[in-house]
Design a protein around this motif. Structure first.
Motif, short mmCIF file in Angstrom:
data_model
loop_
_atom_site.label_atom_id
_atom_site.label_comp_id
_atom_site.label_asym_id
_atom_site.label_seq_id
_atom_site.Cartn_x
_atom_site.Cartn_y
_atom_site.Cartn_z
N LEU A 272 52.38 36.50 41.79
CA LEU A 272 51.51 35.45 42.34
C LEU A 272 52.30 34.20 42.68
CD1 LEU A 272 48.51 35.96 39.91
CD2 LEU A 272 48.52 36.46 42.36
N PHE B 170 41.30 40.65 39.07
CA PHE B 170 42.53 41.34 39.45
C PHE B 170 42.88 42.44 38.44
CE2 PHE B 170 44.42 37.46 41.88
CZ PHE B 170 43.68 37.80 43.00
N LEU C 99 48.48 28.89 37.87
CA LEU C 99 47.98 30.18 37.37
C LEU C 99 47.01 29.93 36.23
CD1 LEU C 99 51.43 32.03 37.15
CD2 LEU C 99 49.78 32.16 39.04
N SER D 205 38.70 30.16 40.89
CA SER D 205 39.40 31.17 40.09
C SER D 205 38.74 32.54 40.32
CB SER D 205 39.39 30.79 38.61
OG SER D 205 38.05 30.67 38.14
N ILE D 206 39.30 33.56 39.69
CA ILE D 206 38.82 34.92 39.90
C ILE D 206 38.57 35.66 38.58
CG2 ILE D 206 41.05 36.10 40.05
CD1 ILE D 206 38.11 36.54 42.50
N LEU E 272 43.36 27.08 44.61
CA LEU E 272 43.18 28.51 44.36
C LEU E 272 43.94 28.85 43.09
CD1 LEU E 272 43.61 29.97 47.97
CD2 LEU E 272 41.53 30.06 46.56
N PRO F 20 44.61 31.82 40.67
CA PRO F 20 44.50 33.25 40.36
C PRO F 20 44.82 33.53 38.89
CG PRO F 20 46.62 32.82 41.35
CD PRO F 20 45.88 31.49 41.33
N ASN F 21 44.39 34.70 38.44
CA ASN F 21 44.49 35.05 37.02
C ASN F 21 45.37 36.27 36.79
OD1 ASN F 21 41.63 33.88 37.68
ND2 ASN F 21 41.93 33.41 35.53
N THR G 184 52.75 40.14 36.80
CA THR G 184 51.74 39.69 37.76
C THR G 184 51.84 38.19 38.00
OG1 THR G 184 50.13 39.62 35.92
CG2 THR G 184 50.11 41.58 37.33
N PHE H 258 51.14 30.76 45.35
CA PHE H 258 50.11 30.06 44.58
C PHE H 258 50.74 28.89 43.82
CE2 PHE H 258 48.03 34.16 45.25
CZ PHE H 258 46.75 33.76 45.59
#
Length: 261
Positions: A31, A224, A39, A219-220, A18, A20-21, A27, A36
């Protein structure tokens, strides 16, 4: 173990990573505090923070350096098309990201020109090959952007990802895949780890389903950052109307401070 080695190892296990961004140091720390393991920067997040829809190469590199310094986690750098059309010039951006602390970096075949959005096949492959040559131990992700930026052609996308794999890319990525069927089609036709971005996908898809079809990284993108701005706009809209109900949803300041580590 170096951050690049850590990042590479996270792609070698059966369960998906996973990724995340975050878009700034705060931020990133939040995370990291949530557990997590790595990154990824988001060029859209950088641009939105600057009040634009696009960011410069230097802004993106500075953001990578800031996020890398914020936590012990490995960071993947979103470098768009390398800010150059020529393979060697684009590869220089990869090298600069490595100097900025990136453990991973990406290069895409989107030209940035809406009238001719995708690089010709051979040039796209040459660009990946040049990026691989300068990446060293850093995990190099090659992105095929055709699904997002021109007539949707999954066969062409798969052909490009296969060529990028042969050119030496470590991770393959086709933004815009929406269904499990499309994702499975990509994963089954390549031999390197595949990244899926859920910002464009069916939101009902679960990590268990993605693991089952062989996706190795999730990823996203800029989601966010967009959600944060949506919350900001909703609260500002209330204030503009002379209403302040949003303050009831404010987290305690101590909770925020704790989440920043």
């Amino acid at each position: 173990m170096s951050k690049a080695a850590q990042f590479r190892a996270l792609h070698d296990r059966p369960e998906p990573l996973l990724l995340p961004n975050p878009w700034d140091a705060g931020t990133a720390r939040i995370l990291a505090g949530m557990g997590f393991e790595a990154l990824a920067t988001t060029s859209l997040g950088v641009a939105l923070a600057k009040g634009r829809t696009g960011a410069t190469r230097q802004e993106i590199l500075d953001n990578c350096r800031e996020i890398d310094a914020a936590t012990p986690l490995p960071v993947n750098a979103d470098l768009e098309n390398g800010f150059a059309h020529d393979p060697e010039e684009a590869a220089k951006t990869i090298a600069l990201a490595v100097e900025a602390g990136a453990a991973g970096a990406s290069i895409e075949d989107f030209t940035g020109d809406g009238s001719n959005p995708i690089y010709d096949f051979e040039l796209a492959v040459d660009r990946v090959r040049a990026a691989v040559e300068v990446a060293g131990d850093v995990v190099l992700t090659a992105r095929a952007e055709g699904i997002l930026h021109r007539a949707k052609d999954l066969n062409d996308t798969i052909k490009r990802l296969q060529a990028f794999e042969q050119a030496g890319a470590d991770v393959l990525y086709a933004p815009g895949l929406r269904t499990l069927q499309e994702m499975r089609a990509v994963v089954s036709e390549v031999g390197k780890p595949v990244n899926v971005v859920m910002g464009f996908a069916d939101p009902s898809i679960t990590i268990e389903q993605l693991a089952e079809i062989g996706v190795r990284r999730i990823s996203i993108g800029g989601a966010f950052a967009r959600l944060a701005l949506k919350s900001f706009m909703d609260a500002a809209g209330q204030m503009r109307a002379g209403r302040f109900g949003f303050v009831a949803d404010l987290p305690p300041l101590a909770e925020l401070v704790k989440s920043l580590g």
